[in-house]
Design an enzyme around this catalytic site. Structure first.
Site, PDB file in Angstrom:
ATOM      1  N   CYS A  75      22.965 -44.722 -20.134  1.00  0.00           N
ATOM      2  CA  CYS A  75      22.919 -44.589 -21.589  1.00  0.00           C
ATOM      3  C   CYS A  75      22.236 -45.834 -22.168  1.00  0.00           C
ATOM      4  O   CYS A  75      22.529 -46.954 -21.753  1.00  0.00           O
ATOM      5  CB  CYS A  75      24.348 -44.473 -22.109  1.00  0.00           C
ATOM      6  N   GLU A 113      27.461 -41.776 -28.402  1.00  0.00           N
ATOM      7  CA  GLU A 113      28.226 -42.756 -29.171  1.00  0.00           C
ATOM      8  C   GLU A 113      29.277 -42.062 -30.038  1.00  0.00           C
ATOM      9  O   GLU A 113      30.429 -42.518 -30.111  1.00  0.00           O
ATOM     10  CB  GLU A 113      27.280 -43.598 -30.034  1.00  0.00           C
ATOM     11  N   ASP A 127      47.888 -43.970 -26.476  1.00  0.00           N
ATOM     12  CA  ASP A 127      48.427 -45.233 -25.974  1.00  0.00           C
ATOM     13  C   ASP A 127      49.507 -45.793 -26.895  1.00  0.00           C
ATOM     14  O   ASP A 127      50.554 -46.242 -26.432  1.00  0.00           O
ATOM     15  CB  ASP A 127      47.302 -46.263 -25.802  1.00  0.00           C
TER      16      ASP A 127
END
Length: 159
Positions: A75, A113, A127
């Site tokens: 990328c 992105e 998380d």
């Protein structure tokens, strides 16, 4: 259809974009995080003991978009001009819909992105909430729209 990230011997290569025209480009992506109503209420109210989950997820998504070339092989590193991460609460389905958007003027698109921003924002929510609920689900990660470049405008039929 030719795979652009492989050379004639089938080896991985980074695509040469030096001959491409610099144009305004944009991409939008989403991820959906499903959780228990009680967990969603904690996130939305800002009363989670770990702090403002949505603010952390927004910053994580923006940072991830800027680091996409470090995470996705082959990328191109891009000079992003804008990254946004927004949240839509769906209380009826106990979900958070994350939408990211990226913009730049450049020689290659910003789809990866935008997808990375939405994905990392979703992972950050997981998380921060895993101590409260371990079976949170992340899904529906997809490109919603892209504009600019030779391939033109794309909009998902689900958008």
């Amino acid at each position: 259809m030719e795979l652009t990230h492989l050379n004639q011997r089938g080896e991985a290569r980074m695509v040469d974009v030096s001959g491409k025209e610099q144009t305004a480009r944009m991409a939008r992506a989403q991820a959906v995080v499903s959780m228990a109503p009680e967990t969603l209420a904690l996130v939305v109210s800002g009363e989670h003991k770990k702090g403002d989950v949505l603010a952390c997820a927004r910053i994580a998504g923006i940072m991830a978009a800027k680091k996409t070339s470090d995470l996705i092989p082959l990328c191109h590193p891009l000079m992003l001009s804008k990254v946004e991460v927004e949240f839509e609460v769906d209380e009826a389905n106990s979900q958070l819909r994350i939408e990211s958007s990226c913009r730049l003027s450049g020689q290659t698109g910003v789809e990866m992105e935008a997808l990375t921003a939405a994905s990392v924002a979703a992972l950050t929510i997981y998380d921060m909430c895993k101590a409260v609920q371990k079976d949170i689900r992340i899904g529906e990660i997809c490109l919603l729209e892209k504009a600019g470049g030779k391939s033109g405008h794309f909009r998902s039929k689900d958008d």
